[in-house]
Design an enzyme around this catalytic site. Structure first.
Site, PDB file in Angstrom:
ATOM      1  N   HIS A 100       0.886  -1.165   0.000  1.00 58.56           N
ATOM      2  CA  HIS A 100       0.000   0.000   0.000  1.00 58.56           C
ATOM      3  C   HIS A 100       0.921   1.211   0.000  1.00 58.56           C
ATOM      4  O   HIS A 100       1.717   1.390   0.915  1.00 58.56           O
ATOM      5  CB  HIS A 100      -0.929  -0.015   1.218  1.00 58.56           C
ATOM      6  CG  HIS A 100      -1.892  -1.172   1.188  1.00 58.56           C
ATOM      7  ND1 HIS A 100      -2.154  -1.965   2.273  1.00 58.56           N
ATOM      8  CD2 HIS A 100      -2.653  -1.655   0.169  1.00 58.56           C
ATOM      9  CE1 HIS A 100      -3.039  -2.901   1.930  1.00 58.56           C
ATOM     10  NE2 HIS A 100      -3.355  -2.731   0.660  1.00 58.56           N
TER      11      HIS A 100
ATOM     12  N   GLU B 173       1.909  -5.711  10.723  1.00 57.91           N
ATOM     13  CA  GLU B 173       0.995  -4.581  10.722  1.00 57.91           C
ATOM     14  C   GLU B 173       1.302  -3.764  11.959  1.00 57.91           C
ATOM     15  O   GLU B 173       1.194  -4.281  13.086  1.00 57.91           O
ATOM     16  CB  GLU B 173      -0.446  -5.119  10.787  1.00 57.91           C
ATOM     17  CG  GLU B 173      -1.517  -4.093  10.613  1.00 57.91           C
ATOM     18  CD  GLU B 173      -1.811  -3.776   9.149  1.00 57.91           C
ATOM     19  OE1 GLU B 173      -2.059  -4.704   8.363  1.00 57.91           O
ATOM     20  OE2 GLU B 173      -1.801  -2.581   8.808  1.00 57.91           O
TER      21      GLU B 173
END
Lengths: 308, 313
Positions: free
Chosen positions: B23, B180
């Site tokens: 991303h 994450e």
């Protein structure tokens, strides 16, 4: 200072989505438009979604930053085929809510913004607007549980480039920290509360109250500080130091750490004691700003009341 | 010793990749991978090739999550087997390219391990994402990492849900590992978040080096949070969001959410309460990118997984 009279304020504009990914204003305006909010007591409220294409793609802007398009010069430049969308839109907003500097302009224009920096609630307005100092003091006194600060721009209105300069009076509400594209309930509630308090003040003002002279602390811009960069590639080589991160408005002294390089070196601040703000604001990477520095000043203001 | 304790023989992890920029606006991974592409000394380990790689360069350049479609959902069998062509969405072309370079997915030639670096606007701290409860190599690595960074915390999210799991870029490898770390706004680089991710990778690579040298890791139990349900925002008939994550739930990733607890706050201040049948552990609370995926947060259930001892084959 001599007492000042101001005409009543009856036409208020509330703008959101001037930056399409700053969600408090987007959702507040959408909600008020859905609920058909067009008045508060005797005040007429106009809600505007400033940059709809940017809101639709949840980006700050599509071609150029809308909130830099409102100088007198830019508002009067001719529109051609190559004029960026936001410049055209600025002229449309100026026609709808202004024209800037004219009698027809909105009495008060409030523009809602968010920042990724830990700035709490800030009201941003112009040094020429003495009424704003009263509104600021009022909001600050009624919101004791959050830091409420004023950032005052000392520029002539003709050179003011942001949307709120279009109104006869204007201010931006800047609230953070909130990531782009995220709607936080606590931040939204702060924005809503500050708007309600502004309307409350206006209604008291319009009804004839005298607001006493006084003084208030405010911050004024001194300079911007960029990230350390690789001289060859221009790429950023350090992050805001953990001690400066989230430390907006805490006095920065010579020798305090400001950056931590990717290779582990600490860069120290080498300037005058000043107050950092917009520390690690996402949108400012592009404009080469790691943080801004402000001076704290005491602003005195006269008593004011309405004259119909 | 329990009857689990037949040692599983797992092939050496000879080829490892570190993906950043899956991303393009999740800055820790972009920054770390760019750093290591210039100077990879920090990620070198004996006996293993570690390749840092920017998976979505166009999205990185625009500092946006994706250009045409989410790369981290693009590694479906349909996409990977579609005939190549310029008319395919950019990220589907990238997925095919990445599958050629680091896969093919499911084949013996695929990379052994891929670490995929992500940030979230949610207050998730350091989270490791596991795609299979039977991947003992990954479970042992995650156990090692958790112990190495203690007392700092690193939780494990298991997404094995048949409907909610998705085809990630890391799924090309035999052992896919998601990292994450949050909270961090999109487009922003926070020093503490960056350094936390860096430390996790350091321990992960240490584990791989030791494993390849022949170290046997004894059986271990790992607490995981298993993805259970996706909860969307309340919406009106036109699909517009009509409530926000409640202030009591905001930033409370991994904390128990009990039936009756506040969950959403409507714009007029009214509270909507959680109506589930039991206690759940919400995560990915108010992740910016998930508004468009109809997800305000995901519920998880706590579980203990057991991994047998492992040693290189």
């Amino acid at each position: 200072m001599e007492h000042i009279f101001f005409p009543p304020l009856s036409r208020i504009a509330v703008c959101g989505g001037t930056h399409g990914n700053e969600m408090s204003g987007v959702y507040l305006v959408r909600e008020w438009q859905k609920q058909k909010v067009d008045e508060s007591g005797a005040l007429s409220i106009t809600t505007v979604l400033s940059n709809p294409p940017a809101v639709n793609v949840c980006r700050r802007y599509t071609q150029t930053d809308l909130n830099r398009c409102f100088t007198n010069a830019l508002l009067s430049s001719p529109i051609t085929d190559t004029t960026p969308y936001e410049m055209r839109r600025a002229q449309e907003l100026n026609a709808q809510l202004g024209p800037k500097g004219s009698e027809k302009a909105m009495d008060l224009l409030i523009d809602i913004h968010n920042t990724t920096a830990n700035m709490g609630l800030c009201l941003i307005f112009y040094s020429s607007d003495l009424m704003m100092l009263h509104i600021y003091k009022y909001i600050q006194s009624k919101m004791p549980s959050v830091p409420v600060r004023a950032i005052i721009m000392d520029i002539p209105l003709s050179e003011a480039f942001s949307l709120e300069s279009v109104g006869k009076h204007g201010f931006a509400i800047e609230v953070g920290p909130q990531p782009n594209g995220v709607l936080r309930a606590d931040i939204f509630n702060l924005v809503k509360k500050s708007l309600d308090l502004a309307f409350e003040w206006i209604q008291e003002f319009n009804s004839g109250c005298t607001f006493k002279a006084g003084e208030v602390e405010a911050f004024t811009f001194v300079k911007s500080v960029d990230y350390p960069r690789d001289p060859a590639t221009g790429e950023i080589t350090a992050a805001i130091h953990p001690q400066l991160q989230d430390a907006d408005f805490k006095l920065l002294r010579r020798g305090d750490p400001i950056f931590l390089s990717f290779s582990g070196e600490t860069v120290k601040y080498d300037g005058e004691d000043n107050y950092p703000y917009f520390v690690n604001e996402c949108a400012y990477y592009e404009s080469k700003t790691a943080f801004k520095l402000a001076e704290k000043t005491t602003m005195t203001f006269p008593s004011i009341s309405v004259k119909n | 010793m329990s009857s689990y304790s037949n040692t599983a023989r797992v092939n050496e992890a000879r080829r490892v990749a570190i993906f950043g920029g899956t991303h393009g606006n999740e800055m820790s991974g972009v920054t770390l991978v760019n750093l290591w592409m210039k100077n990879g000394i920090e990620i070198q380990r004996k006996g293993v090739e570690v390749k840092p790689f920017i998976t979505n360069p166009k999205a990185v350049e625009k500092c946006t999550r994706y250009v045409d479609t989410d790369l981290n959902r693009a590694f479906t069998p349909e996409n990977l087997s579609a005939p190549t062509g310029d008319d395919l969405p950019y990220e589907v072309q990238r997925a095919q390219e990445i599958n050629r370079m680091f896969g093919p997915k499911g084949s013996p030639e695929a990379y052994d391990v891929i670490f995929d670096l992500h940030n979230t606007t949610s207050n998730m701290g350091c989270t490791l994402i596991l795609e299979s409860s039977k991947d003992y190599f990954n479970l042992q690595m995650m156990n090692y990492i958790k112990k190495a960074i203690a007392p700092a915390s690193c939780l494990v999210l298991l997404n094995e849900h048949p409907l909610l799991k998705y085809s990630t870029s890391r799924s090309v490898a035999k052992h896919p590992v998601g990292l994450e770390v949050g909270p961090q706004p999109q487009g922003v680089l926070r020093s503490n978040i960056f350094e936390a991710m860096r430390v996790i990778l350091k321990h992960a690579l240490d584990f791989i080096e030791m494993f390849n040298e022949g170290v046997e890791f004894p059986p271990c139990s790992v607490e995981v949070f298993r993805v259970s349900e996706r909860i969307d925002y309340p919406r009106d008939a036109n699909g517009n969001i009509i409530a926000m994550v409640h202030p009591n739930l905001q930033d409370c990733d991994w904390e128990p959410l009990n039936p009756g607890d506040p969950m959403f706050q409507m714009f007029d201040g009214k509270t909507i309460h959680y109506q589930g049948s039991g206690t759940v552990y919400p995560t990915f609370i108010n992740e910016a990118a998930y508004y468009e995926k109809q997800q305000a947060f995901v519920t998880t259930r706590r579980e203990t997984l057991v991994a047998s001892s492992i040693r290189k084959a």
